[in-house]
Design an enzyme around this catalytic site. Structure first.
Site, short mmCIF file in Angstrom:
data_model
loop_
_atom_site.label_atom_id
_atom_site.label_comp_id
_atom_site.label_asym_id
_atom_site.label_seq_id
_atom_site.Cartn_x
_atom_site.Cartn_y
_atom_site.Cartn_z
N ASP A 241 0.83 -1.21 0.00
CA ASP A 241 0.00 0.00 0.00
C ASP A 241 0.86 1.25 0.00
OD1 ASP A 241 -2.06 1.79 0.13
OD2 ASP A 241 -2.42 1.50 2.28
N LYS B 239 1.42 7.90 0.62
CA LYS B 239 1.84 7.94 2.01
C LYS B 239 3.22 8.61 2.14
CE LYS B 239 -0.32 3.52 3.33
NZ LYS B 239 -1.15 4.00 4.44
N ASP C 291 0.07 -5.05 4.75
CA ASP C 291 -1.32 -4.62 4.58
C ASP C 291 -2.21 -5.74 4.05
OD1 ASP C 291 -3.02 -2.55 5.19
OD2 ASP C 291 -2.88 -1.60 3.22
N ASP D 59 -5.99 6.34 -0.31
CA ASP D 59 -5.32 5.56 0.73
C ASP D 59 -6.32 4.87 1.66
OD1 ASP D 59 -3.16 4.51 2.08
OD2 ASP D 59 -2.91 6.24 3.41
N GLU E 263 -8.15 2.48 0.76
CA GLU E 263 -8.41 1.48 -0.28
C GLU E 263 -8.90 0.15 0.28
OE1 GLU E 263 -5.25 -0.19 1.61
OE2 GLU E 263 -5.42 1.92 1.06
N ARG F 1 -11.09 -0.65 2.53
CA ARG F 1 -12.55 -0.77 2.63
C ARG F 1 -13.20 -0.97 1.27
NH1 ARG F 1 -13.01 4.83 5.66
NH2 ARG F 1 -11.03 3.95 6.37
#
Length: 522
Positions: free
Chosen positions: A289, A296, A307, A366, A368, A370
């Protein structure tokens, strides 16, 4: 990449006579209330060490104290036996203060066994003579010792190309001293511990694997191969199948990467149909991620290989389910994607058509996890489930709210309490959190059914926003629980108890405990 495996067996030989490289005993610290005068603060030997203490003519605790032993929980002090007993080394592991009228708690034993086996790396064969009650609590205590030993002995194989002279190999064989090694209940607990700890270790291996080696297609292949070997039903949806099926959330997150997304479905069907209940497990599988367009900061980004810890936990738990054969149907869903920035990435402002048909306005790429979980949850509900457990390294808000060892749980209140109880039983603590109406109102979108985060980008209740969003994709007839493991899923600190650095395998044992509970009690 597979870590070295530790084997486990029972033994009922006198611990003082065991031909092993080291024997582990338990010691308690003594409080001022338990002792007085010169004895206050002295060590207390835990049960199981009686024959070893006799061999030392009653001087064992005095000698350990001279070496610095305090009995503090998890402390390990080694003592050369110089021929006093068969084993050349005694390792005394601290159990903390002696519980009044009771055996040590299972989690105390689990951590102690893990700490001792880890401290004895380099030894080939180790025996554990830790306190085990002889009452109804005996199976839980034995399970804890066995799990702790197997997990404490874990070490990721790694990628070093040169020999490491100072690096000691994990303990190869662990013997657990019990009153009767042939006892059927004890043997069943050892078999279960091996299946469960094996699954946790597999989950850790997947999380610890370098992200360039475990992108979505490769991760899907590894999970599918292990599941087929275990006898599970396997279905893998590639990018073409995801597009044909309308999995908009998974596709959106994965479209920025040259490694396309996947959805893996694993199915276990009990013989005779079991008790008629159906459990669905859904795990977030973001193999790396970056944050996508909402990129990030670079500091700590390397840990984003973890992740996919939720998907790793679900996939590994399904392998244990295949071995344990509970009397309840269990299906695992592992949506996988790599969240990368590129000319094809999804963008803030996009409106995504999800698998359920809902329209979602993207405000932060970010957030992502969900998005892919929503499609996995919707598919699980469509296939049919009575209980749905979803787990994910979803929000930094979980770490801020509950720290790095306590998972946040949201969903159907009664099921959240069952998750909390399962976490207490397994040493994977979880705490139920609310899903307030005002948090949902803050996610109203002007152009879609719901925005992916708070429409004003307000981070208040950030962990709760994730739960509120996922609730939108659970059908009303399904009891569900979202388990946010952003902190507990990956341990970046020094080894402690049966946790080593890296992937923890949380919440594999919680999920398996819940499945057992549903199989027994529906």
């Amino acid at each position: 990449m597979t870590s070295p495996r530790t084997t486990l067996s029972l033994v009922d030989t006198d611990p003082a006579e065991l031909a092993v490289d080291a024997i582990v005993i338990g010691v308690h610290s003594q409080t001022a209330e338990q002792g007085s005068g010169a004895s206050a603060g002295a060590l207390l030997l835990a049960s199981g060490a009686e024959s070893i203490a006799a061999a030392f003519d009653g001087k064992l605790t005095e000698t350990l104290a001279l070496l610095g032993a305090t009995g503090g929980a998890g402390e390990v002090i080694k003592l050369a036996t110089l021929g006093t007993i068969t084993a050349p080394v005694v390792a005394a592991v601290g159990l903390g203060p002696e519980p009044a009228g009771a055996a040590p708690a299972p989690e105390t034993l689990r951590r102690a066994a893990g700490a001792a086996v880890r401290a004895l790396a380099g030894a080939s064969r180790v025996a554990l003579a830790l306190p085990l009650p002889d009452d109804a609590d005996a199976p839980a205590a034995l399970r804890a010792v066995a799990e702790g030993a197997l997990l404490g002995g874990y070490r990721f194989a790694g990628y070093k190309t040169k020999p490491q002279p100072a690096r000691r190999e994990p303990v190869a064989e662990v013997l657990v001293a019990v009153p009767d090694a042939a006892d059927a209940t004890a043997q069943a607990e050892i078999a279960r511990a091996q299946a469960v700890a094996g699954a946790v270790r597999t989950s850790r291996d997947w999380v610890n694997t370098a992200p360039n080696e475990l992108r979505p297609p490769a991760f899907a292949e590894v999970v599918a191969a292990a599941a087929r070997e275990a006898g599970l039903g396997v279905e893998v949806l590639d990018e073409a199948a995801l597009k044909a099926g309308g999995y908009g959330g998974i596709l959106a997150v994965g479209q920025g990467s040259e490694a396309p997304p996947r959805l893996v479905k694993l199915t276990y069907t009990p013989s005779g149909g079991g008790n008629g209940k159906r459990v669905a497990l859904v795990g977030k599988g973001i193999t790396f991620d970056t944050g996508g367009i909402s990129i990030k900061p670079s500091q700590g980004m390397w840990e984003m290989k973890s992740d996919m810890a939720g998907a790793a936990a679900v996939g590994a738990a399904m392998l244990a389910v295949a071995a344990l054969k509970p009397s309840v149907a269990v299906t695992g869903y592992l949506p996988m994607a790599e969240n990368m920035p590129s000319g094809t990435s999804y963008r803030p402002g996009d409106v995504i058509s999800m698998y359920s048909g809902k329209k979602v306005e993207v405000l932060n790429t970010d957030a992502e996890g969900r998005m892919i979980l929503a499609d996995g949850i919707a598919r699980a509900c469509e296939d049919g489930a009575d209980y749905l457990f979803e787990t994910s390294t979803l929000t930094g808000g979980q770490v801020i709210s509950l720290g790095k060892k306590i998972a946040g749980v949201m969903g159907t209140p009664e099921l959240c309490e069952r998750v909390k109880a399962a976490g207490e039983a397994t040493g994977e603590p979880a705490w139920p959190m609310p899903l307030p109406d005002d948090v949902r109102k803050g996610m109203d979108s002007d152009v879609a059914d719901i925005s992916q985060v708070n429409a004003a980008m307000d981070r208040a209740g950030h962990m709760l926003q994730g739960g509120v969003f996922l609730r939108e994709f659970v059908t009303e007839d399904v009891a569900w629980a979202h388990i946010d493991i952003a902190g507990p899923g990956y341990h970046s600190g020094e080894p402690t108890g049966y946790w080593t650095k890296g992937g923890t395998g949380v919440p594999v044992r919680t999920l398996l405990h819940l499945i057992d509970d549903i199989a027994a009690n529906a």
